[in-house]
Structures are given as C-alpha cells and as structure tokens.
Scaffold this motif. Structure first.
Motif, PDB file in Angstrom:
ATOM      1  N   TRP A   5       0.825  -1.211   0.000  1.00 46.39           N
ATOM      2  CA  TRP A   5       0.000   0.000   0.000  1.00 46.39           C
ATOM      3  C   TRP A   5       0.858   1.260   0.000  1.00 46.39           C
ATOM      4  CZ3 TRP A   5      -4.247   1.943  -1.378  1.00 46.39           C
ATOM      5  CH2 TRP A   5      -4.697   3.173  -0.867  1.00 46.39           C
ATOM      6  N   ARG A   9       0.663   4.149  -2.758  1.00 44.05           N
ATOM      7  CA  ARG A   9       0.277   5.497  -2.388  1.00 44.05           C
ATOM      8  C   ARG A   9       1.278   6.547  -2.850  1.00 44.05           C
ATOM      9  NH1 ARG A   9      -0.782   6.170   3.828  1.00 44.05           N
ATOM     10  NH2 ARG A   9       1.476   5.817   3.788  1.00 44.05           N
ATOM     11  N   LEU A  12       0.420   7.554  -6.466  1.00 45.51           N
ATOM     12  CA  LEU A  12      -0.933   7.950  -6.861  1.00 45.51           C
ATOM     13  C   LEU A  12      -0.965   9.405  -7.310  1.00 45.51           C
ATOM     14  CD1 LEU A  12      -3.181   6.303  -4.095  1.00 45.51           C
ATOM     15  CD2 LEU A  12      -2.965   5.641  -6.486  1.00 45.51           C
ATOM     16  N   TYR A 323      -4.385  -2.523  -5.504  1.00 48.38           N
ATOM     17  CA  TYR A 323      -4.971  -1.793  -6.630  1.00 48.38           C
ATOM     18  C   TYR A 323      -6.471  -2.112  -6.770  1.00 48.38           C
ATOM     19  CZ  TYR A 323      -0.053  -1.135  -7.881  1.00 48.38           C
ATOM     20  OH  TYR A 323       1.280  -0.814  -7.867  1.00 48.38           O
ATOM     21  N   LEU A 326      -8.340  -0.394  -4.050  1.00 50.49           N
ATOM     22  CA  LEU A 326      -8.507   1.024  -4.379  1.00 50.49           C
ATOM     23  C   LEU A 326      -9.658   1.214  -5.368  1.00 50.49           C
ATOM     24  CD1 LEU A 326      -7.550   3.983  -4.319  1.00 50.49           C
ATOM     25  CD2 LEU A 326      -5.976   3.403  -6.186  1.00 50.49           C
TER      26      LEU A 326
END
Length: 405
Positions: A5, A9, A12, A323, A326
């Motif tokens: 994660w 992140r 992103l 992913y 998300l």
C-alpha cells in the motif's frame, strides 16, 4: 500488505482520481436518474387514454365507382379480418353489427317535437370507452339503453339549439332525455323507449347493447345483418406509426376520424430517454477508462518495484490486491454519491408528477439501487481483471522462489 500500500500510495495522482470520481458520479447519476425517471413516468404513459397506450381505429373500405354501381363490396371478408388479427400491431379486432330494420325516433324539447330516422350499431363491450351500469338489455324489454357520441351534444347545443332559439342542455340533463322509438321490419311495428346512458368520445355512432341488436335483428330483420361487417374496430398494441398507416393504405382501408399523433411523440420520448441514457453510459465508460489509466500509470511508474516483488516470491494476485481494493473503494464511493444525487433529483420532480394523474403512485426505488450496485460490481470486476492482466505482463521470465506474503 502495508508495504504494498505504501508503494502504491507514493505513486498515486490525486488529480487523476478526482477526475475519475467526477466523471463516475456524473455518468452514473445521469444513467440511474434516466432509469428511475422512466419508471416513475411510465404509470402516466400507460394509463387509459395516455399517449403511449394503443389506439382504437375504426376501419372501413374506400367507396369507389364500382361500389357506387353495385359491382363491388365494401364488406370485410373473414380472411381480411383474420389478416388484421395476425398483424403484430393489433391487440384485438371487433366488428360493428348494424340494425337490420327501420328506426324512427322522436323527442320533445321546448314545446316542439322532432322526429327523424335513426340507425343503431353495436360493438363488443371491450371496445367501449365508457361502461355505464345500465348497459344491459333483456329480450322483450321496451326500454333500450343507448350511447351517443359526445359531439352530438355539442352539435345540438352550439349549432341547432342556438339557431332555433331552443335551450341548451347539460350532459347530465341530456342523459335524462327519453327517445320514443318506432321499429318496423319483417311485417312488424313496435314502440320502444330509448334511454341515453352514456356519451362516447371514441365511437361516432349510436350504440345499443349487442344483446338488443341480436334480438331485434331476429325479430325485425331482413337477414342482411348476417352479411360480413362493413366496419371494424381495431385496438392497437401501441401508438399508430408509419408502418401501421402504410399497411392500412396498401389494403385500401380508411381510418375514420383523426388519429392522435402518438407514434411520433412516442419515438421522440424513446429517443430522448435513449440519448440521456447514452450520455450517462458514455460518462461511466470515461470514468472507468480514467481509473484504469490512473492505475496503469501507477503500475508503470512502479514497474521495477513490482518486478522485484514478484521476484522475491509475491504472487501476481497479492501484488494486484491493493490496486483492486482502491478500485473497489472508489467505485463504491462513486455509486453512493450517485445514488444520493438520484434521490435528490427524484425528490425534486416527483411533486410535479403527482397532479398529472389521480391516485398516482411512483415506482419503487429499490430496482435502481440494485442497478447501481450491479454497475459498481461490474466496474470493479473489469478494473480488477485489467490490473491483474497488466501485472501478469510485468512478471519476469525467471520463475521466482516462493515466499510468504
């Protein structure tokens, strides 16, 4: 999982995720609102005499020179009626049954008495636009219930009465007017009392119950009523469109009266609804594309680290999991906001629909909720499949050793 994660992140792009969210909310809101609005408006369109309901067409044949000379017939043969019934736009076909005898009617008004010859016809009850409680006849009764066209009342009130100085009559008073009938045929002459029980907007003829027509034709008729019908009434499955009019014109059938132009309006409504739904679908597809593009860019930026993770033993499914989560979170959030927007829009237009129909009941909203959940699930599955396929392509050729996640 925390390591994965953190890796995700740091790559992103908030701007891309905001773009997905906006496009997703707009697209799903338009799509679901058009679906819910269609279901809410449908009771108004399918009510009796609504624009989307079928028409009732009174058909007859053109009278030409041969018919004038008595060399042709304007009757509908059984094969022609069967062909009508077989058409996809036809829901039911009924025949007009005429009285086969002479009828004289007289009525008094304003101290004057008027007499004229009349004609009676009957149609099956399902084709009537009114169902008066007194619409029945017992053989031998001297009282005959009658339905007359509403335009007869208008002709009397605004034409004959004004020109002759006679009082105008309301519809309620008009129904109380009794008509003295004298029926003559087959060597018999008998008197009856006609009673107006209803006014029809659909049929431009003087109607009596089928039971009276059958009984009186047997008693006074000359046998001509057993001939094929000269007029038929057709109930269509939907508004009359160009295909229906072309079919009728090709067979020489004429439609009596004006046919409401519901076919064009119905097509316009379908095109409008389809256009709105298409725009919503386009926005939804754009949203899915933006999210996939965002995820692919993140994967591209971290492709070296993804390969390292795969080399040290992480399975492609494990690498794809953050992913997918998300995508799941974003799609669920978009769906929730879109459903809230649909509820707000619906709360705004429902008060406008209520006064349009007495006892109007809007459609339930749970099918729209299920539709939104289904769309959300489809988008998540599509995104998950695309991400896993992309990660599988990044997998190195060297088969890594197993390592616990």
């Amino acid at each position: 999982m925390k390591l994965l994660w953190k890796l995700l992140r740091c790559h992103l792009s908030p701007a891309q995720l905001v773009g997905f969210a906006l496009a997703g909310v707009v697209g799903m809101t338009i799509l679901l609102t058009s679906w819910q609005a269609y279901r809410d408006i449908r009771p108004l369109l399918t009510a009796p005499d609504a624009i989307m309901q079928g028409d009732f067409l009174v058909l007859s044949k053109r009278v030409g020179a041969l018919q004038t000379l008595g060399l042709g017939s304007t009757d509908f043969a059984p094969a022609e009626i069967a062909d009508l019934e077989a058409q996809p736009f036809v829901r039911a076909v009924g025949a007009f049954t005429p009285a086969d005898y002479r009828i004289a009617g007289s009525v008094g008004a304003g101290g004057m008495r008027f007499s004229t010859y009349l004609f009676f016809e009957s149609v099956p009850d399902r084709f009537l636009d009114i169902r008066p409680g007194e619409w029945h006849y017992e053989a031998g009764s001297r009282e005959v219930p009658i339905i007359i066209p509403r335009n007869y009342v208008n002709l009397y009130n605004y034409g004959f009465a004004r020109s002759q100085g006679l009082p105008q009559l309301s519809e309620g008073l008009f129904r109380r007017v009794g008509i003295d009938l004298e029926i003559e045929g087959d060597g018999r002459r008998e008197n009856f009392r006609g009673r107006i029980v209803g006014l029809s907007n659909r049929l431009n003829t003087i109607l009596v119950p089928e039971s009276f027509i059958r009984w009186s034709n047997e008693r006074f008729g000359r046998g001509e009523a057993r001939r094929n019908p000269a007029r038929v009434i057709v109930e269509t499955a939907g508004p009359v469109d160009a295909a229906v009019t072309e079919y009728l014109a090709a067979r020489g059938y004429e439609i009596e009266g004006d046919v409401r132009d519901g076919g064009k309006v119905a097509r316009m409504l379908r095109l409008a609804a389809g256009g709105v739904a298409g725009i919503g679908l386009l926005f939804s597809v754009m949203a899915v594309y933006v999210l996939m593009l965002s995820l692919f860019l993140v994967l591209q930026r971290s492709s070296d680290r993804v390969r390292d993770l795969l080399l040290i033993g992480y399975a492609p499914r494990q690498v794809a999991r953050p992913y997918v989560r998300l995508a799941l979170g974003l799609n669920c959030a978009v769906t929730a906001v879109a459903l809230a927007a649909v509820w707000a829009v619906r709360s705004a237009y429902l008060p406008l629909l209520g006064p349009l129909q007495e006892g109007y009941l809007p459609a339930a909203m749970w099918p729209t909720l299920l539709c939104g959940a289904a769309l959300c699930g489809l988008m998540v599955l599509f995104d998950a499949a695309a991400v896993r396929r992309r990660i599988a392509r990044l997998r190195p050729d060297v088969r890594p050793g197993r390592r616990g996640a």
